[in-house]
Design a protein around this motif. Sequence first.
Motif, PDB file in Angstrom:
ATOM      1  N   THR A  64       0.834  -1.207   0.000  1.00  0.00           N
ATOM      2  CA  THR A  64       0.000   0.000   0.000  1.00  0.00           C
ATOM      3  C   THR A  64       0.864   1.251   0.000  1.00  0.00           C
ATOM      4  OG1 THR A  64      -1.734  -1.186   1.188  1.00  0.00           O
ATOM      5  CG2 THR A  64      -1.845   1.220   1.216  1.00  0.00           C
ATOM      6  N   TYR A  65       1.861   1.282   0.850  1.00  0.00           N
ATOM      7  CA  TYR A  65       2.781   2.419   0.944  1.00  0.00           C
ATOM      8  C   TYR A  65       3.583   2.564  -0.355  1.00  0.00           C
ATOM      9  CZ  TYR A  65       6.103   5.578   3.314  1.00  0.00           C
ATOM     10  OH  TYR A  65       6.871   6.647   3.680  1.00  0.00           O
ATOM     11  N   ALA A  66       4.054   1.438  -0.892  1.00  0.00           N
ATOM     12  CA  ALA A  66       4.820   1.474  -2.143  1.00  0.00           C
ATOM     13  C   ALA A  66       3.957   2.010  -3.282  1.00  0.00           C
ATOM     14  CB  ALA A  66       5.355   0.084  -2.481  1.00  0.00           C
ATOM     15  N   ASP A  67       2.703   1.579  -3.369  1.00  0.00           N
ATOM     16  CA  ASP A  67       1.811   2.072  -4.421  1.00  0.00           C
ATOM     17  C   ASP A  67       1.557   3.572  -4.282  1.00  0.00           C
ATOM     18  OD1 ASP A  67       1.595  -0.335  -5.719  1.00  0.00           O
ATOM     19  OD2 ASP A  67      -0.377  -0.834  -4.903  1.00  0.00           O
ATOM     20  N   LYS A  68       1.349   4.023  -3.056  1.00  0.00           N
ATOM     21  CA  LYS A  68       1.118   5.454  -2.817  1.00  0.00           C
ATOM     22  C   LYS A  68       2.299   6.274  -3.350  1.00  0.00           C
ATOM     23  CE  LYS A  68       1.089   8.855   0.869  1.00  0.00           C
ATOM     24  NZ  LYS A  68       1.182   9.088   2.311  1.00  0.00           N
ATOM     25  N   TRP A  69       3.513   5.853  -3.004  1.00  0.00           N
ATOM     26  CA  TRP A  69       4.681   6.630  -3.404  1.00  0.00           C
ATOM     27  C   TRP A  69       5.059   6.421  -4.867  1.00  0.00           C
ATOM     28  CZ3 TRP A  69       5.693  10.853  -1.154  1.00  0.00           C
ATOM     29  CH2 TRP A  69       5.287  11.025   0.166  1.00  0.00           C
ATOM     30  N   ALA A  70       4.708   5.292  -5.443  1.00  0.00           N
ATOM     31  CA  ALA A  70       4.917   5.111  -6.880  1.00  0.00           C
ATOM     32  C   ALA A  70       4.030   6.092  -7.650  1.00  0.00           C
ATOM     33  CB  ALA A  70       4.622   3.671  -7.294  1.00  0.00           C
ATOM     34  N   ALA A  71       2.782   6.279  -7.207  1.00  0.00           N
ATOM     35  CA  ALA A  71       1.870   7.226  -7.859  1.00  0.00           C
ATOM     36  C   ALA A  71       2.368   8.661  -7.699  1.00  0.00           C
ATOM     37  CB  ALA A  71       0.463   7.076  -7.284  1.00  0.00           C
ATOM     38  N   ILE A  72       2.844   9.002  -6.516  1.00  0.00           N
ATOM     39  CA  ILE A  72       3.359  10.360  -6.280  1.00  0.00           C
ATOM     40  C   ILE A  72       4.634  10.586  -7.085  1.00  0.00           C
ATOM     41  CG2 ILE A  72       4.373  11.874  -4.522  1.00  0.00           C
ATOM     42  CD1 ILE A  72       2.311  10.628  -2.541  1.00  0.00           C
ATOM     43  N   LEU A  73       5.506   9.600  -7.122  1.00  0.00           N
ATOM     44  CA  LEU A  73       6.731   9.715  -7.918  1.00  0.00           C
ATOM     45  C   LEU A  73       6.396   9.907  -9.389  1.00  0.00           C
ATOM     46  CD1 LEU A  73       9.782   9.608  -8.317  1.00  0.00           C
ATOM     47  CD2 LEU A  73       9.648   7.106  -8.208  1.00  0.00           C
ATOM     48  N   LYS A  74       5.408   9.179  -9.884  1.00  0.00           N
ATOM     49  CA  LYS A  74       4.983   9.326 -11.280  1.00  0.00           C
ATOM     50  C   LYS A  74       4.530  10.762 -11.552  1.00  0.00           C
ATOM     51  CE  LYS A  74       1.815   7.509 -14.783  1.00  0.00           C
ATOM     52  NZ  LYS A  74       2.025   8.679 -15.578  1.00  0.00           N
ATOM     53  N   GLN A  75       3.764  11.342 -10.649  1.00  0.00           N
ATOM     54  CA  GLN A  75       3.311  12.732 -10.820  1.00  0.00           C
ATOM     55  C   GLN A  75       4.509  13.682 -10.907  1.00  0.00           C
ATOM     56  OE1 GLN A  75       0.839  13.308  -7.387  1.00  0.00           O
ATOM     57  NE2 GLN A  75      -1.003  12.566  -8.407  1.00  0.00           N
ATOM     58  N   HIS A  76       5.487  13.473 -10.037  1.00  0.00           N
ATOM     59  CA  HIS A  76       6.659  14.361 -10.031  1.00  0.00           C
ATOM     60  C   HIS A  76       7.537  14.162 -11.266  1.00  0.00           C
ATOM     61  CE1 HIS A  76       5.745  16.138  -6.228  1.00  0.00           C
ATOM     62  NE2 HIS A  76       5.758  14.974  -5.606  1.00  0.00           N
ATOM     63  N   ILE A  77       7.719  12.922 -11.682  1.00  0.00           N
ATOM     64  CA  ILE A  77       8.506  12.650 -12.905  1.00  0.00           C
ATOM     65  C   ILE A  77       7.830  13.307 -14.104  1.00  0.00           C
ATOM     66  CG2 ILE A  77       8.902  10.766 -14.574  1.00  0.00           C
ATOM     67  CD1 ILE A  77      11.184  10.955 -12.682  1.00  0.00           C
ATOM     68  N   ASP A  78       6.504  13.177 -14.168  1.00  0.00           N
ATOM     69  CA  ASP A  78       5.754  13.746 -15.293  1.00  0.00           C
ATOM     70  C   ASP A  78       5.802  15.271 -15.324  1.00  0.00           C
ATOM     71  OD1 ASP A  78       5.097  11.208 -16.150  1.00  0.00           O
ATOM     72  OD2 ASP A  78       3.080  11.228 -15.262  1.00  0.00           O
ATOM     73  N   SER A  79       6.070  15.894 -14.194  1.00  0.00           N
ATOM     74  CA  SER A  79       6.050  17.359 -14.152  1.00  0.00           C
ATOM     75  C   SER A  79       7.444  17.989 -14.007  1.00  0.00           C
ATOM     76  CB  SER A  79       5.138  17.834 -13.014  1.00  0.00           C
ATOM     77  OG  SER A  79       5.657  17.449 -11.760  1.00  0.00           O
ATOM     78  N   LEU A  80       8.492  17.207 -14.191  1.00  0.00           N
ATOM     79  CA  LEU A  80       9.842  17.793 -14.145  1.00  0.00           C
ATOM     80  C   LEU A  80       9.973  18.861 -15.232  1.00  0.00           C
ATOM     81  CD1 LEU A  80      12.342  14.829 -13.627  1.00  0.00           C
ATOM     82  CD2 LEU A  80      12.038  16.810 -12.146  1.00  0.00           C
TER      83      LEU A  80
END
Length: 187
Positions: A64-80
């Motif tokens: 659950t924690y890994a999925d939460k941070w994978a989604a947040i990381l994806k948002q940040h990677i997409d907005s670099l």
Amino acid sequence: MRFAIFLVITAFFACNEAAKHPAASGSESGPLIAPYAAVFYDSLQVTMDAYYDLTDGLSQGNITYADKWAAILKQHIDSLPLKALQIDSTKLGAIGMATGSISAELTGILGEKGLEEKRAGFEAVSDMLYDIVQSTGLKGKTIYRQYCPMAFNDRGAYWLSKSNKPQNPYFGNGMLGCVEVTDSLRY
């Protein structure tokens, strides 16, 4: 297709590897140069913080924690803000392809149900993110590249850390003896 993109990106960064390799051990020769705009580095730092949290989730074996941070990381990677780099179009294109591949890999991680499958995707994310940080730097920070030779049936795998403290996202905290710092990039 994803594998082909990964190979192209890896080949691009590998071509530059020979020139950079002597400077890669930032702890021996002083800080490396991080010459780009602060707005990029601020965004990259937030991205790295999400990556470190994803590492924590995998180390704890918490899907659950890994999925939460994978989604947040994806948002940040997409907005670099890659255009803030103001570099030649070839290098910018390669970094853009790498961020796109990382985003696709994170989507794959989110779609996986099992922890081992998520960890396999994490390996690809870690390798591509390391290449990006090596190319752009991360102003005022040190990145540690850690390695576990026993990961994936003794094939071995790398990940990034903000400290040299042992933490193993492939086996969890029960396998801290299987961690070695192989490189550090200090900017």
